[in-house]
Design a protein around this motif. Structure first.
Motif, PDB file in Angstrom:
ATOM      1  N   GLU A   1      -7.029   1.929  -4.491  1.00  0.00           N
ATOM      2  CA  GLU A   1      -6.533   2.882  -3.506  1.00  0.00           C
ATOM      3  C   GLU A   1      -5.750   4.036  -4.116  1.00  0.00           C
ATOM      4  O   GLU A   1      -5.477   5.019  -3.424  1.00  0.00           O
ATOM      5  CB  GLU A   1      -5.664   2.159  -2.473  1.00  0.00           C
TER       6      GLU A   1
ATOM      7  N   ARG B   1       0.817  -1.211   0.000  1.00  0.00           N
ATOM      8  CA  ARG B   1       0.000   0.000   0.000  1.00  0.00           C
ATOM      9  C   ARG B   1       0.851   1.262   0.000  1.00  0.00           C
ATOM     10  O   ARG B   1       0.557   2.218  -0.713  1.00  0.00           O
ATOM     11  CB  ARG B   1      -0.965  -0.023   1.188  1.00  0.00           C
TER      12      ARG B   1
ATOM     13  N   PRO C   1      -3.842  -3.439  -4.564  1.00  0.00           N
ATOM     14  CA  PRO C   1      -5.109  -2.736  -4.295  1.00  0.00           C
ATOM     15  C   PRO C   1      -5.262  -1.500  -5.182  1.00  0.00           C
ATOM     16  O   PRO C   1      -5.155  -0.354  -4.735  1.00  0.00           O
ATOM     17  CB  PRO C   1      -4.977  -2.359  -2.810  1.00  0.00           C
TER      18      PRO C   1
END
Length: 230
Positions: free
Chosen positions: A191, A146, A188
Motif C-alpha cells: 500500500e 494502514r 500491508p
C-alpha cells in the motif's frame, strides 16, 4: 557489558537492541515474560514492563524512551556523525516527537495488540489473560496500521530519513515496532512504496541482523521478514 531484560517480540525491547547495535554496545539478553509478574523483576521495575537495562554502575533503567536517553547521554557524544540524536534543539524535538508517536501511539494502536493477541497469549495462563486471540482486537489493529504506514510514507517522501537527513532514534523506533508485526505478516507493504523503501534501507543495517535471525517456535515468520529486497 549491560544486561537487558526483554522479550524478543516486545517492540520497545527491539528498539533498545537496535540502538545498542548501532552504538556497538554489548548486551546480555535475559528474556522476561512480564505478564508473570516475577518478584525479582518487579524489584527492577515496579511497572512490570520490558525493557529494563541493568548497568552495574547505575540503578536499573526502565522503559525504552528512558533507556534511549540514557544511552545517548552516556555514549552519544563519542559517536560523532553517527550519533542517533541530532545536535540542534529543533531537530531533537522532532526526533523525540516521532519516538513518542511510535513508542506510544503506534504501540497502543497497532503493535501491542497484535503482539499480545498473536504471540503473548500463546504463553499466558488463563489467569494472566491467555486464551484465543480476539478477532475484533486484531481487526482494529490491522486497520490502524494502514494510516500509520501512510504517515511513514509521507515522512519518507519529504525527508531522507523520518526525522531529517540522517538516521536517528525516530527511524529505529518505527522500525522496531514494524519489525514485530512484520514477522507476523501484518504490514500491508504493497500500500505504500515509500514506506517500504525506507524500511528496506533500515532493515539492511547491521544492527538489524540479530532481530531477523530470531524465530518463534510454532509461529513462522512472514515471507517479507528476512527478505532485504522484499
Amino acid at each position: 557489558m549491560f544486561t537487558l531484560f526483554h522479550h524478543p517480540f516486545c517492540p520497545h525491547s527491539r528498539f533498545i537492541r537496535l540502538i545498542a547495535g548501532e552504538y556497538g554496545l554489548e548486551l546480555k539478553l535475559v528474556e522476561e515474560r512480564s505478564w508473570e509478574r516475577r518478584e525479582a523483576f518487579l524489584l527492577l521495575n515496579a511497572a512490570g514492563t520490558t525493557p529494563v537495562l541493568v548497568d552495574d554502575e547505575q540503578p536499573p533503567i526502565p522503559g525504552g524512551a528512558i533507556i534511549a536517553e540514557y544511552i545517548d547521554e552516556a555514549y552519544g557524544a563519542e559517536m560523532g556523525p553517527k550519533r542517533l540524536m541530532p545536535e540542534t534543539i529543533a531537530e531533537r524535538v522532532e526526533v523525540r516527537r516521532l519516538m513518542a508517536w511510535f513508542n506510544e501511539k503506534f504501540f497502543e494502536e497497532v503493535s501491542h495488540p497484535l503482539v499480545t493477541e498473536r504471540i503473548y497469549k500463546r504463553f499466558m495462563s488463563e489467569g494472566n489473560g491467555g486464551g484465543p486471540p480476539s478477532p475484533d482486537v486484531m481487526r482494529a489493529a490491522k486497520a490502524n496500521v494502514r494510516y500509520h504506514l501512510a504517515y511513514i510514507g509521507w515522512l519518507a517522501q519529504t525527508r531522507n530519513f523520518l526525522a531529517g537527513d540522517r538516521p536517528t532514534y525516530a527511524d529505529l523506533a518505527a522500525a522496531a515496532h514494524l519489525s514485530a508485526i512484520d514477522y507476523l505478516g501484518d504490514v500491508p507493504w504493497s500500500e505504500d512504496d515509500a514506506a517500504k523503501a525506507w524500511y528496506a534501507r533500515v532493515k539492511s543495517r547491521p544492527s538489524f541482523r540479530p532481530l531477523l535471525s530470531e524465530w518463534l517456535a510454532g509461529v513462522p515468520a512472514s515471507r517479507t521478514y528476512v527478505d532485504l529486497d522484499f
